[in-house]
Enzyme design. Sequence first.
Site, mmCIF file in Angstrom:
data_model
loop_
_atom_site.group_PDB
_atom_site.id
_atom_site.type_symbol
_atom_site.label_atom_id
_atom_site.label_comp_id
_atom_site.label_asym_id
_atom_site.label_seq_id
_atom_site.Cartn_x
_atom_site.Cartn_y
_atom_site.Cartn_z
ATOM 1 C CG HIS A 288 -51.599 13.741 -10.444
ATOM 2 N ND1 HIS A 288 -52.852 12.731 -10.327
ATOM 3 C CD2 HIS A 288 -52.183 14.485 -11.557
ATOM 4 C CE1 HIS A 288 -53.807 13.060 -11.103
ATOM 5 N NE2 HIS A 288 -53.465 14.311 -11.810
ATOM 6 C CG HIS A 331 -53.810 22.721 -11.184
ATOM 7 N ND1 HIS A 331 -54.719 21.753 -10.646
ATOM 8 C CD2 HIS A 331 -54.612 22.769 -12.611
ATOM 9 C CE1 HIS A 331 -55.497 21.277 -11.220
ATOM 10 N NE2 HIS A 331 -55.554 21.831 -12.577
ATOM 11 C CD GLU A 337 -58.442 22.653 -16.132
ATOM 12 O OE1 GLU A 337 -59.131 22.217 -14.967
ATOM 13 O OE2 GLU A 337 -57.111 22.269 -16.167
ATOM 14 C CE1 TYR A 346 -61.025 14.180 -11.747
ATOM 15 C CE2 TYR A 346 -61.819 16.023 -10.432
ATOM 16 C CZ TYR A 346 -61.022 15.371 -11.135
ATOM 17 O OH TYR A 346 -59.905 16.063 -11.628
ATOM 18 C CG HIS A 361 -62.100 24.792 -12.229
ATOM 19 N ND1 HIS A 361 -62.354 23.652 -12.190
ATOM 20 C CD2 HIS A 361 -62.927 25.338 -10.951
ATOM 21 C CE1 HIS A 361 -62.906 23.262 -11.224
ATOM 22 N NE2 HIS A 361 -63.220 24.441 -10.391
ATOM 23 C CG HIS A 367 -58.839 24.190 -10.837
ATOM 24 N ND1 HIS A 367 -58.307 25.388 -11.571
ATOM 25 C CD2 HIS A 367 -58.685 23.297 -11.499
ATOM 26 C CE1 HIS A 367 -57.886 24.619 -12.746
ATOM 27 N NE2 HIS A 367 -58.152 23.547 -12.762
#
Length: 433
Positions: A288, A331, A337, A346, A361, A367
Amino acid sequence: MTPTRYLHGFGNEFESEALPGALPIGQNSPQRCPYGLYAEQLSGSAFTAPRHLSRRSWLYRIRPSVLHIREPKPISQPLWKTAPCRHVSAPFGQLRWSASAVAGDAGSLIEGMRTIVTAGDCGLRIGMAAHLYLAARSMEDDYFYDADGELLIVPQLGELRIFTEFGLIDCVPGEICVIPRGVKFRVELSAGASRGYVCENYGAPFTLPYRGVIGANGLANPRDFFAPTAAFEDKEKPCRFTIKSGGAFYRCEIDHSPLDVVAWHGNYAPYKYDLRKFCPIGALRFDHPDPSIFTVLTSPSDEAGVGNVDVAIFPPRWQVAEHSFRPPWYHLNIMSEFMGLIYGRYDAKPSGFEPGGMSLHNAMLPHGPDAEAFARASREELVPAKIDDGLAFMFESRLPFYPTAFALSLDTLQKDYADCWSGLRRQFTGEGP
């Protein structure tokens, strides 16, 4: 309803006139302008900025702007906050809110602005604020401009018709509109009440991100950005004009519409973009990729490659990576964010993160996917699959976000947000692969 026409391109030198011959040819400020208009320059950058960073437009208007600031009186806009704003002791941890309803007495888009987080310092021209707007009525004879920053508007519910000095912009959910610092406007609700998000960017104006090895194509294409064609209001009646400056609000009573620009040329103008025209770039074999590949616009900082504010989206796209955990990995990162969901769902948070909702976050707070998303993604057959049922966005900054008292008092604040990870159990076996 007046049809809207647009000019194509990002940062282009445009010219437009609502009356034939209204735009002077050959010089910017002739001794007498056509139609008895006044010449006025609107500068969005220092006069001495490098040519490629210079932003300014010449406006040819019925009255100059000096007649718009008449006996300004301070007014209260208590729920619209400006950085620095650190008067609240916020809980440490990840935060998420459900959608807020639009009350019938919510007022206009400007009156309905509710600050959720702030970052940086408006006076130093760094950072931003993220707002939720709840609007129930149009701005009929009310006008506004923001001297503190540019406004990136993200409708989530309801359609907006934005009358600016430069012309008309229609903006619906799935699109964004950017109103540069100092540009006057009013907003009509085209289809009833409206809800959405606003990024008030105190720093360098938004621009397209550097694409590096991606090359000339992909992400947001310049030709898909639309600036308005000239349109003006020749309205002689009592109007109210509100200005935001230094975090304070002032109102002037004037006897005409300030949206009286008959012609204009330059590269400092409002614009809109349809997020559904974004061309995603992704992994064609495994892993990803970093979310930076989803950047639509960036406000550069003085640190190379690090945004004052980045605006990213997570649009419909194909997932084809093999032997990979396809959703975002868990991460912690240096950037903060703020996310919102425009419609659908989502993929990393299939439950609890709803359209009209928000999450925060901050830097170095862990998160990632909730337990449900992790379980599904760990077991699913890795055949090509399309994510086509949602559109989320993210305002990302190198600065920490500070929630406001209003944000923390909302009954939509999910006190149990962190429980979405409680189902992540120990799976360690001590055995090799």
